[in-house]
Design an enzyme around this catalytic site. Sequence first.
Site, PDB file in Angstrom:
ATOM      1  N   ARG A 102      -5.865 -14.097  -0.044  1.00  0.00           N
ATOM      2  CA  ARG A 102      -4.525 -13.542  -0.153  1.00  0.00           C
ATOM      3  C   ARG A 102      -4.680 -12.077  -0.528  1.00  0.00           C
ATOM      4  NH1 ARG A 102       0.902 -15.758  -0.199  1.00  0.00           N
ATOM      5  NH2 ARG A 102       2.206 -14.317  -1.357  1.00  0.00           N
ATOM      6  N   HIS A 110       1.312 -15.475   7.349  1.00  0.00           N
ATOM      7  CA  HIS A 110       1.019 -16.486   6.331  1.00  0.00           C
ATOM      8  C   HIS A 110       0.982 -17.812   7.088  1.00  0.00           C
ATOM      9  CE1 HIS A 110       0.720 -18.641   2.706  1.00  0.00           C
ATOM     10  NE2 HIS A 110       1.960 -18.593   2.272  1.00  0.00           N
ATOM     11  N   ARG A 119       1.874 -20.495  -6.407  1.00  0.00           N
ATOM     12  CA  ARG A 119       2.126 -21.692  -5.610  1.00  0.00           C
ATOM     13  C   ARG A 119       1.094 -21.890  -4.507  1.00  0.00           C
ATOM     14  NH1 ARG A 119       7.491 -23.529  -5.853  1.00  0.00           N
ATOM     15  NH2 ARG A 119       8.469 -22.365  -7.525  1.00  0.00           N
ATOM     16  N   THR A 120       0.875 -20.836  -3.753  1.00  0.00           N
ATOM     17  CA  THR A 120      -0.055 -20.943  -2.629  1.00  0.00           C
ATOM     18  C   THR A 120      -1.461 -21.246  -3.134  1.00  0.00           C
ATOM     19  OG1 THR A 120       1.294 -19.383  -1.402  1.00  0.00           O
ATOM     20  CG2 THR A 120      -0.921 -19.743  -0.588  1.00  0.00           C
ATOM     21  N   LYS A 176     -13.863  -2.430 -10.139  1.00  0.00           N
ATOM     22  CA  LYS A 176     -15.044  -1.614 -10.401  1.00  0.00           C
ATOM     23  C   LYS A 176     -15.356  -0.695  -9.233  1.00  0.00           C
ATOM     24  CE  LYS A 176     -16.992  -5.224 -13.319  1.00  0.00           C
ATOM     25  NZ  LYS A 176     -17.365  -6.565 -12.867  1.00  0.00           N
TER      26      LYS A 176
END
Lengths: 153, 307
Positions: free
Chosen positions: B104, B132, B54-55, B83
Amino acid sequence: MERAYKVYAINNGTVIDHIPTPLALKVVEILGLGNEGIFTIGVGFQSKSLPGGKDILKIENRILLESETDTIALIAPDATINIIKDGRVSEKRIISIPQSIYGVMQCPNPNCATNKLGAHRHFELEDKNTMTYRCQYCERVTEILPENLTAPE
Amino acid sequence: MSSFKGRNIISLRDMTTPDLWKIVTTAEEVKSGKHRGCLLDKTIASLFFEPSTRTRLSFESAVVKSGGSVFGFADPGSSSQKKGESFSDSIRTVTGYCDAMVIRHPVEGAARLASEVASVPVINAGDGANQHPTQTFLDLFTIYEEFGRLENLKIGIMGDLKYGRTVHSLTHAMSLFGAEMVFISPPSLEMPSTILSDLSDKGVHFRTAKTPEDAADMNLDILYVTRIQKERFGDPLEYKNVAHGYRIDRNTIASLGEQVRIMHPLPRIDEIAEEVDNTPNAIYFTQAHNGVPTRQALLGLVTGGIN
Ligand SMILES: [Zn+2]
């Protein structure tokens, strides 16, 4: 006669007195003294102000910076610090808990960027009365506990 | 208010009240059609070290709608972290490819660390349980759009108040605007006492309640509902009993009064009955949609496309 002289007198350096027993080794650790210079520790002297006894730490040929002596205030707020030059006390340093702590305090939050991603530890004073600090990464507030203090990064 | 151009958006703690006003009013302008193309010729990196569909879609839609282009990854499996490259090195590399980056990450403080090594603005799209901020901005914009003001509103905040970063940030933000608050939660998920004593120190009017009906006398303007997670309870039966009392339906609205507006950060499971969706009280889908103009506004401001 000053009690401190039960430990060898030094000509130049820093003398830290009134460290609550047994935290002298912790002070050595957070100052990062492990691998350098000569220091002498006296453990468990009687003290009127510290019922559990006091430790004394003498560091030869090194004048601690104020940022270093303020760090000591985190675990030994009543420590007295004398700077010795040519066998004499040249400065009685007043210590107070620091506004910022870099390096020596580990964030207790295991999911913090300082513990997981290599961010450099950095706390800012949150509340002087409760001696709490806020991690500048995960933003959690934490109390100062000697076990969270380690050697500088 | 300091200028937004070049600024990192990491935590609500860095924001002043005028900053919040600037974001909310700019979001309103964007929604009404101003600032078209504010990200023209801008490239935005969208780095999702943990999935949050969603974000991510909301941010990416915001970039495209404002004429910018977006690249990045949607989950850590496709990133170079696999990696063994350090997080800081990944950020140092990507900073040369873009005009701003959205991050995020599951680790708390990751966005702050990124902002220290990046030479372009970093926007925190969620760092673990910490912050957030864009969720709070879109909540504020939705409230402003609905009520025409942010000041002196009566808001109930309900659900998991102990662990919910969304509700902690919203509480902080609403306290800046003189809100009267009621915190509705089961005893095991109450608002942390440190936050409550902080509010007391600031002179904020608030009380706590066990059920939404306990707040019926307040004529709430807003009831902000959040999910109570099953994982917070050891006993599934206990969860069932608790969750049952925190379900909003038409009866709840009747007892709170027809003026009340229901908000929710989504996704919802069953804490709001579907029968509420088509009432004028439900504004949670508008709230979700408002994430786009809010993020357009923010990206425009930090890249200098909006003054
Ligand atoms: Zn931390």
